[in-house]
Design a protein around this motif. Structure first.
Motif: not given
Length: 218
Positions: A97-103, A211-217
């Motif tokens: 799946y598309e990994l989400l992480v704090p960014t 709020e900072s969680v976003a897809p890992y790029t």
């Protein structure tokens, strides 16, 4: 005989006996100072020693309080930070799946732990990523993402938690729950993937992380 008696009575100093006239008897109104007995001196020394011993615990307590305050005023003392990038990269490579992480968190959020089970995951197996943070207010905030709702890091937070409605953060709806430990958990599920933020941190700090969680790029 009578003449001699009269001469003696006329003596202006009334001296009737022999001896020096400059000597005086000790004044009975001035008592002599008695010597201090060894027992009294020993008792005085013991009283001083007892006073020192009685003050020693108070001094130790004061030093401990001062030391604790100094420790609290130096938040970086004893904090071991980690670089979570290796765990994140491994999870991203193995996850289905598309990994989400704090960014983009500011420097006040310091990662102190990072782990993933991706190293043991085969093709198609679920993958879980955990990252722990120390917040600016010196509290714990944990991030978990997994495509296994029964994974221990997810179940440990959400099992038995009491739902408290939802909050809108960065255009997404997050469920808000109170865990069995009395801590706040913010979480959401989509396409079989659970993302959650929880810990002893305040709701405001947990919301900043959510709020900072976003897809890992990468």
């Amino acid at each position: 005989m009578g003449g001699e008696a009269e001469e003696r009575c006329c003596d202006p100093r009334c001296m009737t006996g022999a001896g020096p006239t400059s000597e005086h008897a000790p004044d009975p109104a001035e008592p002599a100072t008695p010597p201090v007995s060894p027992a009294v001196e020993r008792a005085n020394r013991m009283n001083a020693a007892n006073m020192v011993r009685s003050l020693l615990p108070l001094v130790v307590i004061c030093l401990l309080i001062v030391g604790w305050q100094a420790f609290r005023s130096s938040p970086d003392v004893g904090v071991r930070t980690v670089d979570p990038s290796s765990a994140v990269q491994l999870a991203a490579a193995r996850a289905g799946y598309e990994l989400l992480v704090p960014t983009g968190l500011d420097e006040g959020y310091r990662p102190t732990s990072a782990r993933t089970d991706a190293g043991d995951a085969g093709e198609g197996d679920p993958v879980t990523l955990q990252i722990g943070y120390l917040t600016p207010e010196e509290e714990f905030a944990g991030f978990v993402v997994s495509d296994d709702r029964a994974a221990d890091p997810v179940a440990a937070v959400l099992d038995g938690a009491e739902e408290q409605g939802t909050v809108e953060l960065a255009g997404r709806s997050w469920a808000r729950s109170t865990t069995v430990d009395g801590e706040t958990a913010l979480w959401r599920e989509a396409d079989g993937v659970t993302v959650l933020v929880s810990g002893s941190a305040s709701d405001e700090e947990l919301q900043v992380m959510a709020e900072s969680v976003a897809p890992y790029t990468g």
